[in-house]
Design a protein around this motif. Structure first.
Motif, short mmCIF file in Angstrom:
data_model
loop_
_atom_site.label_atom_id
_atom_site.label_comp_id
_atom_site.label_asym_id
_atom_site.label_seq_id
_atom_site.Cartn_x
_atom_site.Cartn_y
_atom_site.Cartn_z
N ILE A 42 0.85 -1.20 0.00
CA ILE A 42 0.00 0.00 0.00
C ILE A 42 0.88 1.25 0.00
N ALA B 28 -3.51 -3.94 -3.12
CA ALA B 28 -3.08 -2.60 -2.68
C ALA B 28 -3.64 -1.50 -3.58
N VAL C 266 -6.08 1.56 -2.33
CA VAL C 266 -5.67 2.97 -2.39
C VAL C 266 -6.64 3.77 -3.27
#
Ligand SMILES: Cc1cc2nc3c(=O)[nH]c(=O)nc-3n(C[C@H](O)[C@H](O)[C@H](O)COP(=O)(O)O)c2cc1C
Ligand code: SF4
Ligand code: SF4
Ligand code: SF4
Ligand code: FES
Ligand code: FES
Lengths: 583, 165
Positions: free
Chosen positions: A23, A70, A74
């Motif tokens: 991330i 990830a 995000v």
């Protein structure tokens, strides 16, 4: 928005740190969200877990997250469009795992950043300490604990107020308050989770206890296998010192108390309080004869009080909410909640905190979702090497010190290992005896020699060499070891044997008389053969067999030479037609 | 410097100076001293234990007694990778024995032993606290969960590849 990753030991083992790094890698300098971490959420079966928060409101809980997720995480946090993470969002059914719990000892676990004093303070942290130091006398603190009915969570269930009072009554300038974080029951991790995820609540609970008994120093004895717990507690202690919550003249009240950590060195018996004291003094951890009890003469021969981590974790809640609120939960003789580490053949393993008085069924089926792979529940082991196996017929037993003791098991510290039909109960008894025989400190003959003899008998039974009379001999040894042992280790070591004999005597008899293991786990008692009807003659098993024990022509039924077979089980795994029979 | 004339390989005892300065004042710190010494040397060499006994003011037998009581202390050197194989209850119920047997067979070592190339030491431990991911092993502090005999061996193969063995 905030992205919060569950990074307790088990989350990390499941890959949470990799998710964290992934991330971070896709984040840019000015994101409209922050990234943080928390401790154990307790839903181990769904780890790694990532939570999306708006302020304090949980928007989404994402489960079984991998590094590949990830980017979508995000993007969701950036845009606020949470549909991007629908596929990894927790199911409504799994949410019930937490919804059905009542969390007191675990109240902050998985919600706050374990190494942020601000987070802890915001979640009402250190208010109980302030209340106790500024508005209550030590006697009033002890009285409040008495009203709460809090009993020791380390296994024995002794009333906490009584021990505090005894230590308070002992006259000395130097008294010690010790926390037992040795968590020796293999299969239990409640204490680890509390220290890792909420170290300040341990410090606060201990400080209130130290004030109550008049201690000048606090020592936490943590097992060495818990590096993250030690690291987080070290940070928390440093923060507390800086904030004048530890050390001289705490919060300007005139009360002074210091705190330090001592790492254990790997010995189960050091969970026993007098052995723990010996170990703190730098010696071999061998239990002392009681009396004198630690409240009179403990660490360095000074009055000392020892409590378990979970016991302390309840204290500040009790001071904040009143003893009566705590006592309102539970049964006649067991008050408040209890934390369990639910593991084994369970569908949903993790940390469970529920009010006393619920049933084992509520925990195993209501919260844990029952047995994995559609198998049958056979027994649940509680109390580890000191406890016992509780069978299916007793699933409606209440979580209550007395009710559990009546089954022959004990409440224990909270380990709950669930077993299905494929677990051999004689093997289970042997497993625990192997453990206690190894961990016996050797001080008393009954424990040292008695456990070794029991181990020998159990070993011969699982090897198919058991004799008539072995069960009776085991029972006799059990009584002798119970009576002749100095400390709890020896006194309770027979429990796993006694409970398995009590509830699963037929399994012992099958091993001894018929030389069969009903659970098909004891390797020496199995025979492998091939069902000629089902076998297609594919030759796969013959190729896999390390002992070259299988023969047969292509497309002809194969046979196993049982003399040559080493019972490795590889043929079973290789046959796609289910033709191998194990008996 | 210690004057002990014990046999065996000589260790660089000066590495202990800081630890002894801080802790040698009281025998109640013995376990802490041994833990720090083991961090420095990887195990507890005999001359190190003699030196500690001397500085703390107790007999070498006292030190040895403590060192052999606790399972954390090792009296022989370990490999580059320490495999801690959990034998706890939850791992047992979920098949840890087969995982450990597969590791043992693949590396040709038993509990407490080190491979000839010095890469791996295998150690059975009681519980690693990640019980819900049972069976679990930990290699140099990193935990691997939900293992099968095959996936455990695959982890080892990965390490061997990384090490070019
Ligand atoms: C062999 C043995 C092992 C024990 N292990 C632990 C342990 O790991 N953690 C713990 O808190 N108590 C353990 N206990 C219980 C302690 O002796 C002691 O009763 C407890 O720490 C007291 O705290 P409590 O009153 O808050 O439960 C153990 C007892 C015995 C006999
Ligand atoms: S009962 Fe066992 S562990 Fe306890 S003191 Fe005796 S020998 Fe040691
Ligand atoms: S159990 Fe193992 S040794 Fe026996 S026949 Fe099957 S593969 Fe061969
Ligand atoms: S693998 Fe199964 S079907 Fe194939 S030869 Fe063996 S027993 Fe027969
Ligand atoms: S989430 Fe921490 S114990 Fe599983
Ligand atoms: S029983 Fe294996 S990690 Fe706890």
């Amino acid at each position: 928005m905030r992205i919060v990753i569950g990074e307790g030991s088990c989350g990390i083992a499941a890959g949470a740190s990799k998710v964290h790094k992934a991330i971070e890698a896709v984040m840019t300098a000015n994101e409209p969200f922050s990234l943080g971490s928390t401790g154990c959420i307790g839903m181990c079966f769904l780890e790694p877990i990532v939570d999306l928060y708006d302020g304090k409101t949980l928007l989404r809980r994402l489960v079984k997250v991998t590094a590949d997720d990830a980017v979508s995480i995000v993007e969701a946090a950036r845009s606020g469009d949470l549909s991007k993470v629908d596929s990894i969002t927790i199911s409504a059914e799994d949410e019930e795992f937490l919804n059905r719990q009542t969390r007191i000892a675990l109240r902050h676990c998985g919600l706050i950043d374990p190494v942020s004093l601000d987070d802890y303070r915001e979640a009402d942290g250190y208010q109980a300490l302030e209340k106790a130091l500024k508005t209550m006398t030590p006697e009033q603190v002890i009285e409040e604990i008495k009203i709460s009915g809090l009993a020791g969570r380390g296994g024995a269930g002794f009333p906490t107020w009584f021990k505090w009072n005894a230590a308070r009554q002992s006259v000395s300038d130097t008294k010690y308050l010790i926390c037992n974080a040795d968590e020796g029951d293999p299969g239990a991790f409640m204490d680890r989770a509390v220290i890792e995820s909420d170290p300040h609540s341990l410090i606060e609970g201990m400080l209130i206890g130290a004030y109550a008994i008049g201690a000048c120093e606090m020592i936490v004895y943590v097992r060495a296998e818990y590096p993250l717990a030690i690291a987080n507690l070290e940070i928390a202690i440093a923060q507390a010192k800086k904030a004048n919550l530890l050390g001289e003249n705490i919060l300007g009240t005139g009360f002074s108390c210091d705190m330090r950590i001592k790492a254990g060195a790997g010995a189960f018996v050091c969970g026993e309080e007098t052995a723990l004291i010996e170990s703190l003094e730098g010696k071999r951890g061998m239990p002392r004869l009681k009396p004198p009890v630690p409240a009179q003469k403990g660490y360095m021969d000074e009055p000392s009080n020892i409590n378990n981590v979970e016991t302390f974790a309840n204290v500040s809640w009790i001071i904040n909410n009143g003893g009566e609120a705590f006592a309102a939960m539970g049964t006649e003789n067991s008050k408040g909640t209890k934390v369990f580490a639910l593991t084994g053949k369970i569908r949903k393993g993790g940390l469970v905190e529920i009010p006393m008085g619920k049933t084992l069924r509520d925990v195993i089926y209501g919260i844990g979702g029952g047995i994995r792979d559609n198998k049958e529940f056979k027994a649940v082991q509680m109390g580890g090497p000191s406890g016992g196996c509780i069978p299916k017929e007793l699933l409606d037993t209440f979580i209550d010190y007395k009710a559990l003791a009546a089954t022959g098991a004990i409440m224990g510290s909270g380990g709950m290992v669930v077993m299905d039909e494929s677990t051999c109960m004689v093997g289970m008894a042997k497993f625990f005896l192997d453990f206690t025989a190894l961990e016996s400190c050797g001080k008393c003959v009954h424990c040292r020699i008695g456990t070794a003899r029991m181990q020998e008998i159990l070993t011969r039974i699982v090897k198919g060499e058991g004799k008539d009379g072995d069960i009776e001999l085991l029972e006799e040894l059990c009584e002798a070891v119970k009576d002749g042992a100095l400390c709890g280790l020896g006194q309770t070591a027979p429990n796993p044997v006694l409970t398995t004999i009590r509830y699963f005597r037929n399994e012992y008899e099958a091993h001894i008389k018929e030389k069969k293991c009903p659970a098909k786990e004891c390797v020496d008692l199995l025979t492998y053969s091939i069902d000629a009807e089902a076998c297609r003659g594919c030759t796969l098993c013959a190729k896999k067999c390390p002992a070259h024990a299988i023969s047969g022509a292509v497309k002809q039924a194969h046979v196993i030479n049982s003399e040559a077979c080493i019972r490795c089980g590889q043929c079973v795994n290789s046959c796609r037609f289910g033709a191998i029979i194990v008996e | 410097m210690c004057q002990c004339n014990c046999h065996g390989p000589k260790s660089d005892l000066s590495l202990l100076d800081d630890v002894l300065k801080e802790y040698a004042g009281s025998s109640s710190n013995l376990i802490t001293i041994l833990q720090k010494a083991q961090n420095i040397y990887g195990y507890l060499p005999k001359d190190v234990m003699y030196c500690i006994a001397d500085k703390v003011g107790i007999t070498p037998a006292d030190v040895m007694g403590v060192a052999t009581f606790y399972s954390q202390f090792r009296l022989t050197p370990i490999g580059k990778y320490l495999i801690m194989s959990c034998q706890g209850t939850a791992c047992h119920v979920n098949g840890s024995e087969r995982v450990t047997a597969a590791i043992s067979e693949y590396l040709g070592i038993g509990n407490g032993e080190t491979t000839a190339d010095g890469l791996f030491t295998l150690e059975n431990v009681a519980c690693l606290g990640c019980c819900s991911l049972a069976p679990v092993i930990m290699i140099n502090g990193e935990a691997y969960g939900n293992l099968t005999p095959d996936s455990a061996v695959a982890v080892l193969k990965g390490i061997q590849e990384k090490e070019g063995k």
